[in-house]
Design an enzyme around this catalytic site. Structure first.
Site, mmCIF file in Angstrom:
data_model
loop_
_atom_site.group_PDB
_atom_site.id
_atom_site.type_symbol
_atom_site.label_atom_id
_atom_site.label_comp_id
_atom_site.label_asym_id
_atom_site.label_seq_id
_atom_site.Cartn_x
_atom_site.Cartn_y
_atom_site.Cartn_z
ATOM 1 N N HIS A 1 -32.498 -70.365 -71.437
ATOM 2 C CA HIS A 1 -33.802 -71.800 -71.824
ATOM 3 C C HIS A 1 -34.099 -72.207 -71.091
ATOM 4 O O HIS A 1 -35.018 -72.846 -70.068
ATOM 5 C CB HIS A 1 -33.502 -72.399 -72.654
ATOM 6 C CG HIS A 1 -34.299 -73.698 -73.415
ATOM 7 N ND1 HIS A 1 -34.519 -74.990 -72.979
ATOM 8 C CD2 HIS A 1 -35.534 -73.113 -74.602
ATOM 9 C CE1 HIS A 1 -35.622 -75.588 -73.745
ATOM 10 N NE2 HIS A 1 -35.926 -74.431 -74.619
ATOM 11 N N ARG A 2 -32.748 -72.696 -70.098
ATOM 12 C CA ARG A 2 -32.672 -74.171 -68.983
ATOM 13 C C ARG A 2 -33.063 -75.458 -69.335
ATOM 14 O O ARG A 2 -33.059 -76.691 -68.679
ATOM 15 C CB ARG A 2 -32.756 -73.516 -67.704
ATOM 16 C CG ARG A 2 -32.995 -72.228 -67.537
ATOM 17 C CD ARG A 2 -33.345 -71.394 -66.223
ATOM 18 N NE ARG A 2 -34.245 -72.650 -65.570
ATOM 19 C CZ ARG A 2 -34.891 -72.247 -63.945
ATOM 20 N NH1 ARG A 2 -34.385 -71.486 -63.625
ATOM 21 N NH2 ARG A 2 -36.172 -72.824 -63.825
ATOM 22 N N ASP A 3 -33.050 -75.775 -70.454
ATOM 23 C CA ASP A 3 -34.078 -77.518 -70.685
ATOM 24 C C ASP A 3 -33.764 -77.498 -72.032
ATOM 25 O O ASP A 3 -34.254 -78.306 -72.482
ATOM 26 C CB ASP A 3 -35.279 -77.462 -70.289
ATOM 27 C CG ASP A 3 -35.847 -79.232 -70.610
ATOM 28 O OD1 ASP A 3 -35.402 -79.314 -69.804
ATOM 29 O OD2 ASP A 3 -37.120 -79.405 -70.820
ATOM 30 N N VAL A 4 -32.312 -77.137 -72.636
ATOM 31 C CA VAL A 4 -32.031 -77.341 -73.859
ATOM 32 C C VAL A 4 -31.554 -78.992 -74.394
ATOM 33 O O VAL A 4 -30.802 -79.639 -73.825
ATOM 34 C CB VAL A 4 -30.839 -76.552 -74.676
ATOM 35 C CG1 VAL A 4 -30.072 -77.460 -75.805
ATOM 36 C CG2 VAL A 4 -31.078 -75.746 -74.709
ATOM 37 N N ASN B 1 -36.375 -81.283 -77.497
ATOM 38 C CA ASN B 1 -36.652 -79.999 -76.990
ATOM 39 C C ASN B 1 -36.000 -79.077 -78.808
ATOM 40 O O ASN B 1 -36.013 -78.012 -78.558
ATOM 41 C CB ASN B 1 -36.391 -79.028 -75.977
ATOM 42 C CG ASN B 1 -37.252 -79.439 -75.242
ATOM 43 O OD1 ASN B 1 -38.501 -79.988 -75.203
ATOM 44 N ND2 ASN B 1 -37.000 -79.073 -73.822
#
Length: 107
Positions: free
Chosen positions: A82-85, A89
């Site tokens: 995911h890289r943007d938890v 989000n």
């Protein structure tokens, strides 16, 4: 032209079919704007945290953490990161079901 990140996000969301990941209902283009239609989730986790300055019930915290980990395990099983938890989000519905969203940075 659809941006590369938007196209990647749409493809990843179509690939996912887990209860812990937001469901993409439809994607369409209207006047050069891409519109994504998702299942309804009225809050994100940041809003839930801000609504309860005295703290969230420990059982609810356990439920949220379990759902986050379940969703991330599912994504990792598909070789997706995911890289943007972050709280913004993580969407929450009326039944306290937490859904991971925003796959713009996912790989």
């Amino acid at each position: 032209m659809v941006r590369k990140t938007t196209n990647r996000e749409i493809q990843l969301l179509k690939l996912c079919s887990s209860g812990s990941v937001i469901t993409l209902k439809e994607a369409f283009k209207q006047k050069r704007i891409v519109c994504l239609v998702f299942e309804y989730a009225p809050y994100n986790l940041l809003e839930v945290l801000e609504k309860t300055p005295e703290g969230i019930d420990p059982e609810k915290i356990k439920l949220y953490i379990y759902q986050i980990l379940k969703g991330l395990a599912y994504l990792h099983s598909l070789n997706v990161i995911h890289r943007d938890v972050k709280p913004e989000n993580l969407l929450v519905n009326e039944k306290d079901q937490l859904k991971i969203c925003d796959f713009g940075f996912a790989r």
